[in-house]
Design an enzyme around this catalytic site. Sequence first.
Site, mmCIF file in Angstrom:
data_model
loop_
_atom_site.group_PDB
_atom_site.id
_atom_site.type_symbol
_atom_site.label_atom_id
_atom_site.label_comp_id
_atom_site.label_asym_id
_atom_site.label_seq_id
_atom_site.Cartn_x
_atom_site.Cartn_y
_atom_site.Cartn_z
ATOM 1 N N LYS A 69 -13.481 0.852 15.753
ATOM 2 C CA LYS A 69 -12.153 0.172 16.064
ATOM 3 C C LYS A 69 -11.627 0.126 17.092
ATOM 4 O O LYS A 69 -11.161 -0.804 17.860
ATOM 5 C CB LYS A 69 -11.144 0.775 14.926
ATOM 6 C CG LYS A 69 -11.262 0.155 13.345
ATOM 7 C CD LYS A 69 -10.462 0.825 12.657
ATOM 8 C CE LYS A 69 -10.772 0.286 11.026
ATOM 9 N NZ LYS A 69 -10.263 1.038 9.986
ATOM 10 N N PHE B 162 -4.200 3.125 14.498
ATOM 11 C CA PHE B 162 -4.649 4.051 13.646
ATOM 12 C C PHE B 162 -5.605 3.665 12.709
ATOM 13 O O PHE B 162 -5.823 2.411 12.503
ATOM 14 C CB PHE B 162 -3.322 4.248 12.544
ATOM 15 C CG PHE B 162 -2.338 5.457 13.009
ATOM 16 C CD1 PHE B 162 -1.760 5.129 14.293
ATOM 17 C CD2 PHE B 162 -1.944 6.462 12.312
ATOM 18 C CE1 PHE B 162 -0.687 6.140 14.814
ATOM 19 C CE2 PHE B 162 -1.467 7.459 12.841
ATOM 20 C CZ PHE B 162 -0.747 7.511 13.886
ATOM 21 N N LYS C 273 7.899 -18.169 -10.120
ATOM 22 C CA LYS C 273 7.370 -16.916 -10.590
ATOM 23 C C LYS C 273 6.007 -17.385 -11.439
ATOM 24 O O LYS C 273 6.105 -18.204 -12.117
ATOM 25 C CB LYS C 273 8.223 -16.255 -11.571
ATOM 26 C CG LYS C 273 7.781 -14.867 -12.115
ATOM 27 C CD LYS C 273 8.930 -14.185 -13.108
ATOM 28 C CE LYS C 273 8.290 -13.189 -13.770
ATOM 29 N NZ LYS C 273 8.924 -12.931 -14.787
ATOM 30 N N ASP D 76 -4.019 -6.379 5.016
ATOM 31 C CA ASP D 76 -5.058 -6.956 5.626
ATOM 32 C C ASP D 76 -5.157 -8.182 4.941
ATOM 33 O O ASP D 76 -5.779 -9.295 5.705
ATOM 34 C CB ASP D 76 -6.856 -6.256 5.387
ATOM 35 C CG ASP D 76 -6.766 -5.106 6.364
ATOM 36 O OD1 ASP D 76 -6.114 -5.061 7.251
ATOM 37 O OD2 ASP D 76 -7.342 -4.292 5.904
ATOM 38 N N ASN E 186 0.837 -1.108 -0.072
ATOM 39 C CA ASN E 186 -0.057 0.087 0.072
ATOM 40 C C ASN E 186 0.718 1.330 0.106
ATOM 41 O O ASN E 186 2.198 1.120 0.025
ATOM 42 C CB ASN E 186 -0.885 -0.136 1.210
ATOM 43 C CG ASN E 186 -0.349 -0.295 2.425
ATOM 44 O OD1 ASN E 186 0.462 0.919 2.618
ATOM 45 N ND2 ASN E 186 -0.350 -1.156 3.379
ATOM 46 N N LYS F 298 -11.012 -3.524 18.754
ATOM 47 C CA LYS F 298 -9.731 -3.836 18.912
ATOM 48 C C LYS F 298 -9.252 -3.567 20.428
ATOM 49 O O LYS F 298 -8.129 -3.560 20.696
ATOM 50 C CB LYS F 298 -8.870 -3.235 17.867
ATOM 51 C CG LYS F 298 -9.393 -3.486 16.558
ATOM 52 C CD LYS F 298 -8.114 -3.129 15.434
ATOM 53 C CE LYS F 298 -8.669 -3.250 14.070
ATOM 54 N NZ LYS F 298 -7.774 -3.443 13.073
HETATM 55 N N1 CTP Z 1 -3.482 -3.577 11.901
HETATM 56 C C1 CTP Z 1 -3.173 -4.624 12.481
HETATM 57 N N2 CTP Z 1 -3.012 -5.769 11.783
HETATM 58 C C2 CTP Z 1 -3.562 -5.787 10.424
HETATM 59 C C3 CTP Z 1 -4.523 -4.946 10.140
HETATM 60 C C4 CTP Z 1 -4.549 -3.672 10.866
HETATM 61 O O1 CTP Z 1 -2.177 -4.393 13.369
HETATM 62 N N3 CTP Z 1 -3.642 -7.150 10.037
HETATM 63 C C5 CTP Z 1 -3.623 -2.164 12.622
HETATM 64 C C6 CTP Z 1 -3.143 -1.227 11.824
HETATM 65 O O2 CTP Z 1 -1.659 -0.932 12.198
HETATM 66 C C7 CTP Z 1 -3.792 0.017 12.434
HETATM 67 C C8 CTP Z 1 -5.327 -0.393 12.713
HETATM 68 O O3 CTP Z 1 -5.080 -1.721 12.612
HETATM 69 O O4 CTP Z 1 -3.121 0.602 13.673
HETATM 70 C C9 CTP Z 1 -6.407 -0.037 11.742
HETATM 71 O O5 CTP Z 1 -6.040 -0.833 10.418
HETATM 72 P P1 CTP Z 1 -7.208 -0.585 9.444
HETATM 73 O O6 CTP Z 1 -6.810 -1.608 8.020
HETATM 74 O O7 CTP Z 1 -7.721 0.522 9.171
HETATM 75 O O8 CTP Z 1 -8.257 -1.506 10.164
HETATM 76 P P2 CTP Z 1 -9.221 -2.725 9.697
HETATM 77 O O9 CTP Z 1 -9.230 -3.670 10.955
HETATM 78 O O10 CTP Z 1 -8.370 -3.540 8.680
HETATM 79 O O11 CTP Z 1 -10.355 -2.170 9.159
HETATM 80 P P3 CTP Z 1 -11.071 -2.067 7.833
HETATM 81 O O12 CTP Z 1 -10.307 -2.832 6.852
HETATM 82 O O13 CTP Z 1 -12.389 -2.455 7.971
HETATM 83 O O14 CTP Z 1 -11.168 -0.468 7.625
#
Ligand code: CTP
Length: 403
Positions: free
Chosen positions: A336, A322, A288, A278, A209, A340
């Site tokens: 969140k 975040f 490959k 995610d 990303n 979390k």
């Molecule tokens: N995060 C994490 N581990 C993951 C995904 C996210 O620790 N596998 C943490 C990020 O470091 C950040 C927070 O979760 O602090 C928010 O990440 P975000 O991707 O916005 O949250 P999601 O739970 O993935 O929610 P959504 O995709 O529904 O927005």
Amino acid sequence: MRVALGVGGGIAAYKAAELARLLAERGAAVEVIMTAAAQQFVRPLTFAALTGRRVITALFPNEEADALTAAIEHIRVAQENDLLLVAPATADLMAKFARGIADDFLTTLYLAFRGPVLLAPAMNVNMWHHPATQENLGVLRARGHRIIGPGEGTLACGMAGPGRMAEPEEIAEIVFAALSRRRDLEGETVLVTAGPTREALDPVRYLSNRSSGKMGYALAQAALERGAEVILISGPVHLAPPAGAKVVRVETAVEMRRAVLEHLEPATIIVKAAAVADYHVARVPSHKLKKTAARISLELEPTPDILAELGQKKGDRLLIGFAAETENLREEARRKLASKNCDMIVANLVGPEGAAFESDDNEVVLALATGEFIEVPRASKREIADRIFDEALKLRLALHASR
Ligand code: CTP
């Protein structure tokens, strides 16, 4: 509080006189260093009268008698002052600072100085936008220096745009805030995760990303300056880590989880600024993927949610997550925070209207476990980082008091 005020050669040098007056009036001992060009705009006598101190105008003053003191004067000034402020910081001075060129008193002092450096640039708008200036600015920012302004408006040259030196009141405010910042994170161990993760699709390709890591690195830098031990767990980024941090480099979400859990024990504050992917390919092929005429689809599995796991294991630790959102900032942050089990969520808008990714600035909403929201207006990521720690410390007191 002792401030070394470097004055560069620009029309804004006259505003530096007002700045010197404000700093002195509010109790700082101000030692002014003028470049040769600055002295074309304002006379040293002006600054001497306003600060009550001799103004430094040259690396090698003419008087024979002074020669020996002059040879080490820049070291004395570097050691005696708590902060170096350069206003106006011209394009030329910024270039010299960025490259370490030391050919007069101010540039030599800059290299000898160990404390915080604040720069208030002022120049013509085209000079400001020039790639050379922007590149130097990037170097100075990455070194942890604070850049104040410039503001927008009509410039001395008649053109409009960014280039005006920030107002003396604003600069003085930031100087005093920087000087009075206590080492209030002494005794804390701050664990910061930063940057993106990179999830392999095959041996040469990956999913990732747009996170630059700047927010996480700014948090690590701020925590260090406020006296904390810092563990920085970083995904792949193009940033130099702040000196003094223990840096652990990782690539994938799985590696980041492992590193976080390994370093969890000593942590008292955890800031999860990383943009963790995610989804990943659970079983990465060893060869490959070859191109064919057929469509392909990737089967992705969720990565471990590190933040959610920390929410279960955090104990007394302060846990800050975040959220990067394209809409419904507050609702998502609150969701969140609860799901979390965090103490604070730093939510920022991303996408066309957001400031967050790759930018040096950010604009965030802090969602707190107390149910409050705090809006932090657009500022440099370094300033946002300080604000996050300010609020985190207050929050911890509030949470303890309510138990
Ligand atoms: N995060 C994490 N581990 C993951 C995904 C996210 O620790 N596998 C943490 C990020 O470091 C950040 C927070 O979760 O602090 C928010 O990440 P975000 O991707 O916005 O949250 P999601 O739970 O993935 O929610 P959504 O995709 O529904 O927005």
